[in-house]
Design an enzyme around this catalytic site. Structure first.
Site, PDB file in Angstrom:
ATOM      1  N   GLY A 294       0.678  -1.361   0.148  1.00 13.96           N
ATOM      2  CA  GLY A 294       0.055  -0.021  -0.146  1.00 13.96           C
ATOM      3  C   GLY A 294       0.717   1.291   0.138  1.00 13.96           C
TER       4      GLY A 294
ATOM      5  N   SER B  19       1.659   8.401   2.190  1.00 15.78           N
ATOM      6  CA  SER B  19       1.018   6.977   2.523  1.00 15.78           C
ATOM      7  C   SER B  19       1.612   6.581   3.842  1.00 15.78           C
ATOM      8  CB  SER B  19       1.383   5.887   1.503  1.00 15.78           C
ATOM      9  OG  SER B  19       0.800   6.065   0.314  1.00 15.78           O
ATOM     10  N   ILE B  20       0.757   5.882   4.646  1.00 14.93           N
ATOM     11  CA  ILE B  20       0.942   5.526   5.961  1.00 14.93           C
ATOM     12  C   ILE B  20       1.955   4.260   5.625  1.00 14.93           C
ATOM     13  CG2 ILE B  20       0.286   4.385   8.046  1.00 14.93           C
ATOM     14  CD1 ILE B  20      -2.495   5.906   7.480  1.00 14.93           C
TER      15      ILE B  20
ATOM     16  N   ILE C  69      -4.265  -1.073   2.848  1.00 12.02           N
ATOM     17  CA  ILE C  69      -5.027  -0.732   1.628  1.00 12.02           C
ATOM     18  C   ILE C  69      -6.464  -0.589   1.762  1.00 12.02           C
ATOM     19  CG2 ILE C  69      -6.121  -2.297  -0.332  1.00 12.02           C
ATOM     20  CD1 ILE C  69      -3.878  -4.421   0.317  1.00 12.02           C
TER      21      ILE C  69
ATOM     22  N   TYR D 288      -9.870   2.192  10.852  1.00  9.11           N
ATOM     23  CA  TYR D 288     -10.686   3.678  11.218  1.00  9.11           C
ATOM     24  C   TYR D 288     -11.939   3.370  12.272  1.00  9.11           C
ATOM     25  CZ  TYR D 288     -12.210   8.399  11.823  1.00  9.11           C
ATOM     26  OH  TYR D 288     -12.671   9.541  12.163  1.00  9.11           O
TER      27      TYR D 288
ATOM     28  N   TYR E 201     -18.184   8.685   5.848  1.00  9.93           N
ATOM     29  CA  TYR E 201     -17.189   7.697   5.879  1.00  9.93           C
ATOM     30  C   TYR E 201     -17.715   6.611   4.937  1.00  9.93           C
ATOM     31  CZ  TYR E 201     -12.769   5.417   7.121  1.00  9.93           C
ATOM     32  OH  TYR E 201     -11.594   4.791   6.972  1.00  9.93           O
TER      33      TYR E 201
ATOM     34  N   LYS F 244     -14.702  -1.504   7.400  1.00  7.90           N
ATOM     35  CA  LYS F 244     -13.581  -1.449   8.396  1.00  7.90           C
ATOM     36  C   LYS F 244     -14.067  -2.245   9.558  1.00  7.90           C
ATOM     37  CE  LYS F 244     -10.523   1.274   6.873  1.00  7.90           C
ATOM     38  NZ  LYS F 244      -9.228   0.470   6.332  1.00  7.90           N
TER      39      LYS F 244
HETATM   40  P1  NAI Z   1      -2.916   5.629   0.533  1.00  8.28           P
HETATM   41  O1  NAI Z   1      -4.111   5.992  -0.790  1.00  8.28           O
HETATM   42  O2  NAI Z   1      -1.861   6.137   0.445  1.00  8.28           O
HETATM   43  O3  NAI Z   1      -2.960   3.998   0.454  1.00  8.28           O
HETATM   44  C1  NAI Z   1      -4.009   3.036   0.037  1.00  8.28           C
HETATM   45  C2  NAI Z   1      -3.638   2.211  -0.691  1.00  8.28           C
HETATM   46  O4  NAI Z   1      -4.122   1.068  -1.015  1.00  8.28           O
HETATM   47  C3  NAI Z   1      -2.944   2.722  -2.123  1.00  8.28           C
HETATM   48  O5  NAI Z   1      -1.130   2.403  -2.076  1.00  8.28           O
HETATM   49  C4  NAI Z   1      -3.456   1.869  -2.971  1.00  8.28           C
HETATM   50  O6  NAI Z   1      -2.856   1.565  -4.431  1.00  8.28           O
HETATM   51  C5  NAI Z   1      -3.630   0.495  -2.456  1.00  8.28           C
HETATM   52  N1  NAI Z   1      -4.699  -0.205  -3.098  1.00  8.28           N
HETATM   53  C6  NAI Z   1      -5.862  -0.015  -3.428  1.00  8.28           C
HETATM   54  N2  NAI Z   1      -6.562  -0.913  -4.351  1.00  8.28           N
HETATM   55  C7  NAI Z   1      -5.725  -2.010  -4.055  1.00  8.28           C
HETATM   56  C8  NAI Z   1      -5.560  -3.350  -4.484  1.00  8.28           C
HETATM   57  N3  NAI Z   1      -6.705  -3.938  -5.006  1.00  8.28           N
HETATM   58  N4  NAI Z   1      -4.677  -4.339  -4.250  1.00  8.28           N
HETATM   59  C9  NAI Z   1      -3.479  -3.604  -3.578  1.00  8.28           C
HETATM   60  N5  NAI Z   1      -3.300  -2.472  -3.077  1.00  8.28           N
HETATM   61  C10 NAI Z   1      -4.582  -1.619  -3.350  1.00  8.28           C
HETATM   62  O7  NAI Z   1      -3.787   6.132   1.687  1.00  8.28           O
HETATM   63  P2  NAI Z   1      -3.668   5.771   3.354  1.00  8.28           P
HETATM   64  O8  NAI Z   1      -4.366   6.599   3.978  1.00  8.28           O
HETATM   65  O9  NAI Z   1      -2.294   5.639   3.670  1.00  8.28           O
HETATM   66  O10 NAI Z   1      -4.242   4.304   3.619  1.00  8.28           O
HETATM   67  C11 NAI Z   1      -3.714   2.937   4.035  1.00  8.28           C
HETATM   68  C12 NAI Z   1      -4.515   2.645   4.968  1.00  8.28           C
HETATM   69  O11 NAI Z   1      -4.918   3.253   6.130  1.00  8.28           O
HETATM   70  C13 NAI Z   1      -5.887   2.223   4.412  1.00  8.28           C
HETATM   71  O12 NAI Z   1      -6.584   0.959   4.979  1.00  8.28           O
HETATM   72  C14 NAI Z   1      -6.935   3.091   5.003  1.00  8.28           C
HETATM   73  O13 NAI Z   1      -8.264   2.860   5.279  1.00  8.28           O
HETATM   74  C15 NAI Z   1      -6.293   3.420   6.571  1.00  8.28           C
HETATM   75  N6  NAI Z   1      -6.606   4.505   7.253  1.00  8.28           N
HETATM   76  C16 NAI Z   1      -6.325   5.725   6.633  1.00  8.28           C
HETATM   77  C17 NAI Z   1      -6.684   6.849   7.354  1.00  8.28           C
HETATM   78  C18 NAI Z   1      -6.560   8.137   6.783  1.00  8.28           C
HETATM   79  O14 NAI Z   1      -7.174   9.470   7.257  1.00  8.28           O
HETATM   80  N7  NAI Z   1      -5.815   8.505   5.779  1.00  8.28           N
HETATM   81  C19 NAI Z   1      -7.291   6.887   8.788  1.00  8.28           C
HETATM   82  C20 NAI Z   1      -7.156   5.687   9.271  1.00  8.28           C
HETATM   83  C21 NAI Z   1      -7.065   4.225   8.578  1.00  8.28           C
END
Ligand code: NAI
Length: 270
Positions: free
Chosen positions: A15, A21-22, A95, A150, A160, A167
């Protein structure tokens, strides 16, 4: 600062799309802590993102995998063990994606084929990752699997949308698979419930700016950043948390246990 917490450990990080990205911050921290990693993302995201930059920085290889495809996951796991030279010690599932959110469909007006796709990507993929690892016997004893979640899984945040349901399902998988992974392989499975964070996925939530500012004012310690989330994840990947499993762990500056804060009350005082 590095503590060598992951010295000699091997893992897969899903991801990392860009430097916000986290997963990106987590890969950087894992590298600093002495781990060897394989990076993966969906093939389409690789074309759009900057994962090559991260691979260079962390001396890691990239293996594309759509996390909804069992075939891709099996290939990823097999190749990762070859590249890293043995079984895995940690895996990060970072993801998420809702097609309903992307297409502006309200929670009360979902397109169910969008819902199913979003659920497969955001929730079921975690089961698929765990099952592929389990069947391949790819995790070392006392290994650690973490997924990001989340608090909308417990409390309602109207915008959301269907990600809240995804989630809740994801967190349940951590408990259910955590039981079998613990019993059979001595591997822990947890979710980290992170503060709102300005990433591509985060900013996709309607009204994100207001949402993140509100959460910050409601949290006694303020919102947790992506870098701080990566720090916390290091503890879960390390040997210092061997008996922590099947938990949903809040990493949110205290938001989840705060009823109201003085800053928020002040906004309503006349
Ligand atoms: P991000 O957009 O940088 O990362 C999401 C990732 O999911 C991307 O790299 C994307 O390519 C990947 N992805 C999507 N479809 C995919 C697939 N079919 N196969 C493999 N990878 C796939 O955003 P972020 O925020 O770093 O998200 C990472 C996690 O953190 C997610 O689960 C998100 O729900 C969670 N999260 C994020 C928060 C926020 O406010 N940004 C808060 C709490 C949790």
């Amino acid at each position: 600062m590095s503590y060598n917490l992951l010295k000699g450990k091997r893992g897969i990080i899903f991801g990392a799309l860009d430097e916000n990205s986290i997963a990106w911050k987590t890969a950087e921290r894992a590298h600093e802590e002495g781990a060897q990693i394989v990076l993966t993302n969906a093939p389409i995201a690789m074309r759009m993102g900057k994962i090559n930059e991260l691979a260079e920085k962390t001396g890691s290889e990239i293996i594309p995998a759509d996390a909804t495809s069992e075939e891709d996951l099996n290939n990823l796991i097999e190749k990762s063990m070859e590249i890293l030279g043995g079984k895995l010690d940690f895996v990060l599932h970072s993801i998420g994606m809702s097609v309903n959110v992307r297409k502006g469909k309200h929670y009360t007006d979902q397109n169910y084929s969008f819902t199913e796709k979003g659920w497969d990507v955001s929730a079921l993929s975690f089961h698929k990752v765990c099952q592929s690892l389990y069947k391949a016997d790819a995790m070392n004893e006392w290994g650690s699997i973490v997924a990001l979640t989340y608090m909308a899984a417990q409390r309602t945040f109207p915008d959301y949308n269907d990600m809240a349901d995804n989630k809740a399902y994801l967190e349940s998988i951590a408990r259910s698979f955590g039981y079998f992974f613990g019993k059979d392989k001595k591997v822990r499975v947890n979710t980290i419930s992170q503060s709102p964070t300005p990433t591509t996925a985060g900013k996709g939530v309607k009204g994100f700016d207001g949402f993140i500012a509100y959460a910050d004012k409601m949290s006694p310690l303020g919102n947790a950043t992506a870098a701080e989330c990566a720090d916390y994840t290091m503890t879960l990947f390390s040997d210092l948390t061997k008996k922590v499993t099947m938990q949903n762990l809040f990493h949110d500056g205290g938001f989840s246990n705060t009823g109201v804060s003085n800053e928020v009350i002040e906004k309503f005082e006349k």
